[in-house]
Design a protein around this motif. Structure first.
Motif, PDB file in Angstrom:
ATOM      1  N   MET A 111       0.850  -1.209   0.000  1.00 45.74           N
ATOM      2  CA  MET A 111       0.000   0.000   0.000  1.00 45.74           C
ATOM      3  C   MET A 111       0.878   1.249   0.000  1.00 45.74           C
ATOM      4  SD  MET A 111      -3.369  -0.674   0.183  1.00 45.74           S
ATOM      5  CE  MET A 111      -4.368   0.264   1.305  1.00 45.74           C
ATOM      6  N   GLU A 112       1.969   1.177   0.755  1.00 44.30           N
ATOM      7  CA  GLU A 112       2.887   2.320   0.822  1.00 44.30           C
ATOM      8  C   GLU A 112       3.575   2.542  -0.519  1.00 44.30           C
ATOM      9  OE1 GLU A 112       5.891   2.736   4.198  1.00 44.30           O
ATOM     10  OE2 GLU A 112       3.902   2.535   5.148  1.00 44.30           O
ATOM     11  N   LYS A 113       3.993   1.429  -1.130  1.00 46.18           N
ATOM     12  CA  LYS A 113       4.639   1.541  -2.448  1.00 46.18           C
ATOM     13  C   LYS A 113       3.680   2.178  -3.457  1.00 46.18           C
ATOM     14  CE  LYS A 113       7.701  -2.443  -2.115  1.00 46.18           C
ATOM     15  NZ  LYS A 113       7.806  -3.846  -2.502  1.00 46.18           N
ATOM     16  N   LEU A 114       2.395   1.872  -3.298  1.00 43.45           N
ATOM     17  CA  LEU A 114       1.387   2.420  -4.213  1.00 43.45           C
ATOM     18  C   LEU A 114       0.969   3.835  -3.824  1.00 43.45           C
ATOM     19  CD1 LEU A 114      -0.691  -0.838  -4.533  1.00 43.45           C
ATOM     20  CD2 LEU A 114       0.109   0.458  -6.504  1.00 43.45           C
ATOM     21  N   LEU A 299       3.957   2.293  -8.595  1.00 43.05           N
ATOM     22  CA  LEU A 299       3.299   3.527  -9.057  1.00 43.05           C
ATOM     23  C   LEU A 299       2.941   3.456 -10.545  1.00 43.05           C
ATOM     24  CD1 LEU A 299       5.251   6.283  -7.101  1.00 43.05           C
ATOM     25  CD2 LEU A 299       2.912   5.480  -6.712  1.00 43.05           C
ATOM     26  N   ALA A 300       3.715   2.663 -11.306  1.00 48.88           N
ATOM     27  CA  ALA A 300       3.377   2.484 -12.725  1.00 48.88           C
ATOM     28  C   ALA A 300       2.099   1.651 -12.821  1.00 48.88           C
ATOM     29  CB  ALA A 300       4.515   1.818 -13.479  1.00 48.88           C
ATOM     30  N   GLU A 393      -0.463  19.903  -7.898  1.00 47.35           N
ATOM     31  CA  GLU A 393      -1.816  20.056  -7.331  1.00 47.35           C
ATOM     32  C   GLU A 393      -2.696  18.861  -7.777  1.00 47.35           C
ATOM     33  OE1 GLU A 393      -2.925  22.722  -5.607  1.00 47.35           O
ATOM     34  OE2 GLU A 393      -5.121  22.605  -5.807  1.00 47.35           O
ATOM     35  N   PHE A 394      -2.634  18.527  -9.055  1.00 49.54           N
ATOM     36  CA  PHE A 394      -3.414  17.384  -9.568  1.00 49.54           C
ATOM     37  C   PHE A 394      -2.946  16.080  -8.916  1.00 49.54           C
ATOM     38  CE2 PHE A 394      -4.371  19.497 -13.981  1.00 49.54           C
ATOM     39  CZ  PHE A 394      -5.209  20.401 -13.345  1.00 49.54           C
ATOM     40  N   ASP A 395      -1.673  16.050  -8.583  1.00 50.52           N
ATOM     41  CA  ASP A 395      -1.131  14.820  -7.990  1.00 50.52           C
ATOM     42  C   ASP A 395      -1.699  14.553  -6.594  1.00 50.52           C
ATOM     43  OD1 ASP A 395       0.520  12.557  -8.413  1.00 50.52           O
ATOM     44  OD2 ASP A 395       1.930  13.370  -6.944  1.00 50.52           O
ATOM     45  N   LYS A 396      -2.337  15.571  -6.002  1.00 48.72           N
ATOM     46  CA  LYS A 396      -3.016  15.323  -4.725  1.00 48.72           C
ATOM     47  C   LYS A 396      -4.115  14.282  -4.953  1.00 48.72           C
ATOM     48  CE  LYS A 396      -2.333  19.815  -2.616  1.00 48.72           C
ATOM     49  NZ  LYS A 396      -2.924  21.147  -2.530  1.00 48.72           N
ATOM     50  N   VAL A 397      -4.627  14.213  -6.174  1.00 44.34           N
ATOM     51  CA  VAL A 397      -5.658  13.219  -6.516  1.00 44.34           C
ATOM     52  C   VAL A 397      -5.018  11.952  -7.099  1.00 44.34           C
ATOM     53  CG1 VAL A 397      -7.578  12.736  -8.071  1.00 44.34           C
ATOM     54  CG2 VAL A 397      -7.466  14.923  -6.879  1.00 44.34           C
ATOM     55  N   LEU A 398      -4.014  12.150  -7.964  1.00 52.68           N
ATOM     56  CA  LEU A 398      -3.427  10.992  -8.653  1.00 52.68           C
ATOM     57  C   LEU A 398      -2.557  10.152  -7.720  1.00 52.68           C
ATOM     58  CD1 LEU A 398      -2.316  12.929 -11.864  1.00 52.68           C
ATOM     59  CD2 LEU A 398      -4.444  11.655 -11.531  1.00 52.68           C
ATOM     60  N   GLY A 399      -1.925  10.800  -6.752  1.00 53.33           N
ATOM     61  CA  GLY A 399      -1.074  10.076  -5.802  1.00 53.33           C
ATOM     62  C   GLY A 399       0.090   9.361  -6.467  1.00 53.33           C
ATOM     63  N   LEU A 400       0.737  10.031  -7.435  1.00 51.72           N
ATOM     64  CA  LEU A 400       1.879   9.404  -8.127  1.00 51.72           C
ATOM     65  C   LEU A 400       3.221   9.918  -7.599  1.00 51.72           C
ATOM     66  CD1 LEU A 400       0.449   9.546 -11.774  1.00 51.72           C
ATOM     67  CD2 LEU A 400       0.654   7.514 -10.336  1.00 51.72           C
ATOM     68  N   ASP A 401       3.182  10.705  -6.560  1.00 51.04           N
ATOM     69  CA  ASP A 401       4.396  11.237  -5.927  1.00 51.04           C
ATOM     70  C   ASP A 401       5.262  12.012  -6.926  1.00 51.04           C
ATOM     71  OD1 ASP A 401       6.010  11.738  -3.792  1.00 51.04           O
ATOM     72  OD2 ASP A 401       7.021   9.793  -3.796  1.00 51.04           O
ATOM     73  N   LEU A 402       4.611  12.817  -7.758  1.00 49.16           N
ATOM     74  CA  LEU A 402       5.333  13.551  -8.806  1.00 49.16           C
ATOM     75  C   LEU A 402       6.362  14.517  -8.246  1.00 49.16           C
ATOM     76  CD1 LEU A 402       2.700  14.409 -11.551  1.00 49.16           C
ATOM     77  CD2 LEU A 402       4.531  12.722 -11.613  1.00 49.16           C
TER      78      LEU A 402
END
Ligand code: AMP
Ligand code: ZN
Length: 466
Positions: A111-114, A299-300, A393-402
């Motif tokens: 879960m953490e990795k994701l 994350l991929a 800002e969008f990554d707050k939703v995507l959660g891809l750690d950009l």
């Protein structure tokens, strides 16, 4: 902007309004911790993460419970077979509690990795036996439960309507029912809320019905009520939960408190592999670690999940996942370029992207559409810090750690493996599955000569450059 969510209960997309001010109360069915969770399970938890993040992005606060099933889930989702925990314990020669502890830890590592946002409350079934017992007693007191020599069953015929979530009609269910396990059941579709433990059963507790343990569906009813109240906002799970688990949760809550426990029921369609079902016999039940061994980051895989809406089936292939890995790398590179860019972009354009993104995510979590907008933005010829900020800002939703893009790219350079090495790793994995230890050792020596050290750990194979 209004959030719209699809509700399995009325089969419609509705405007979402929380029951209690700004706080959204959610319950998610969590893992049964008898083995490693697979990528199908994780599609469901990626969805759960998206839901949390979209609601937070819209300014809501969350009270979210996820359970850990460590007792009572039999081999079938109905009342057939052995308890999955006890079966795994026998196989691995450990106690069911050790099994639960080991796989719960493995689950949270993945879960953490994701980069999945953790629910506020994690509730283990075995730590809530008194709550479940109280719930079961209430069902029996209200006349919805009855005792047989093996279990306490829920009498579904006492309900005004059953089923109410699935389209399946009860007649079909009766016709489809397999050989009855317990001939003392009043109706073939009654289900066990409490099970009398056989002599050699390890997990069992004192109850008015002797040493026994709870049925799987009961934990979610009891723990959601305990933490979120008799009626809360959203209940989530995979589509396989619709006809049995969630149907029976609703039955239990109606039996005990006369209410359907959640307003909105959300279900994730299945992840398939190579166009078909994932199954152990086909050897296609992949874990996050197995993806990593093939050079695909967790994350991929998360990004791969965004290629389909959560209510449509998603077909996993390694080619598809590899494309998502490349796409993730490109997204990171774009993010860095924009970070190092100038400020020459109209604010009105930024606002337009912001609105389009919000519209997509608020439309029942349309992540594929949202990703289209992200790509448009990322590919912009003008390299601008404002774009990097908007991507973050969008990554707050995507959660891809950009925001950590640079770090990932650096790490990748360190561990990038040539195709030839990947091929050898694959051959070695096969050799080990076939218990061909000699070939496995030969390949390890070969890799050493090429400058790579392979180690076998509990989590799988690891490889390091010498
Ligand atoms: P379990 O650990 O079996 O209780 O399942 C955990 C979660 O994964 C549940 O919400 C299931 O509905 C979900 N699930 C199981 N298989 C798949 C799949 N192939 N694709 C998507 N979700 C799944
Ligand atoms: Zn559940």
């Amino acid at each position: 902007m209004q959030v719209k969510l699809y509700n399995t209960l009325n089969k419609q997309k509705n405007d979402f309004v929380p029951l209690n001010g700004n706080e959204v109360r959610i319950y998610s069915c969590g893992p049964t911790v008898y083995s490693y969770a697979h990528i199908g399970n994780f599609r469901t938890y990626v969805f759960m993460d998206n839901l949390r993040r979209v609601l937070k992005y819209n300014g809501y606060t969350l009270k979210h419970v996820m359970n850990i099933t460590d007792v009572g889930h039999l081999e079938s989702d109905g009342d057939e077979g052995e308890d999955k925990m006890e079966k795994a314990a026998k196989k691995e020669k450990k106690s069911p509690y050790e099994i639960a502890d080991f796989y719960t830890k493995a689950f949270f590592r993945d879960m953490e990795k994701l980069n999945i946002d953790r629910p506020e409350i994690i509730a283990k079934a075995t730590e809530h036996i008194p709550d479940m017992l109280e719930f079961a007693k209430k069902i029996v007191e209200n006349g919805y439960g009855y005792e047989t020599s093996t279990a306490i069953y829920f009498d579904v015929s006492k309900l005004d309507k059953y089923p109410i979530l699935s389209n399946r009609n009860v007649e079909d269910q009766i016709a489809g029912a397999r050989v009855e396990v317990d001939p003392e059941k009043r109706n073939p579709y009654d289900f066990a809320i409490w099970i009398k433990a056989p002599e050699n059963h390890i997990m069992k507790w004192e109850s008015p019905w002797g040493l026994s343990y709870p049925g799987w569906h009961l934990e979610c009813s009891a723990m959601s009520r305990k933490y979120l109240g008799e009626v809360f906002d959203i209940h989530t799970g995979g589509v396989d939960h619709i006809p049995t688990h969630h149907e029976n949760e609703i039955a239990q809550s109606k039996g005990a408190f006369g209410k359907i426990p959640a307003k909105v029921w959300m279900h994730v369609e299945f992840l398939q592999v190579d166009g078909g079902k994932m199954s152990k016999s086909l050897g296609n039940v992949y874990t996050i670690s197995e993806l990593e061994e093939k050079g695909i980051e967790a994350l991929a895989f998360k990004l791969f999940c965004y290629t389909a809406h959560y209510r449509t089936k998603l077909n996993f292939t390694f080619e598809g996942a590899m494309s998502s890995q490349k796409a993730l790398n490109r997204l990171r590179e774009s993010y860095i370029k924009h970070e190092n860019g100038n400020d020459n972009i109209e604010n009105s354009l930024i606002e337009e992207y912001k609105n389009r993104f919000l519209e997509a995510i608020n439309d029942d979590l349309n992540l594929p559409l949202a990703m289209g907008i992200v790509w448009e933005l990322a590919r912009s010829d003008t390299k601008s810090k404002k774009i990097a900020n908007l991507l973050a800002e969008f990554d707050k939703v995507l959660g891809l750690d950009l925001e950590n893009s640079e770090k990932y790219i650096e790490n990748q350079k360190k561990v990038e493996l040539p195709a030839e090495v990947l091929e050898l790793l694959e051959q070695r994995k096969k050799a080990r599955e076939e218990k061909n230890w000699k070939l496995s050792d030969d390949i390890r020596d070969n890799l050493k000569e090429k400058g790579y050290i392979v180690k076998d750990t509990k989590e799988g194979m690891t490889i390091e450059k010498i």
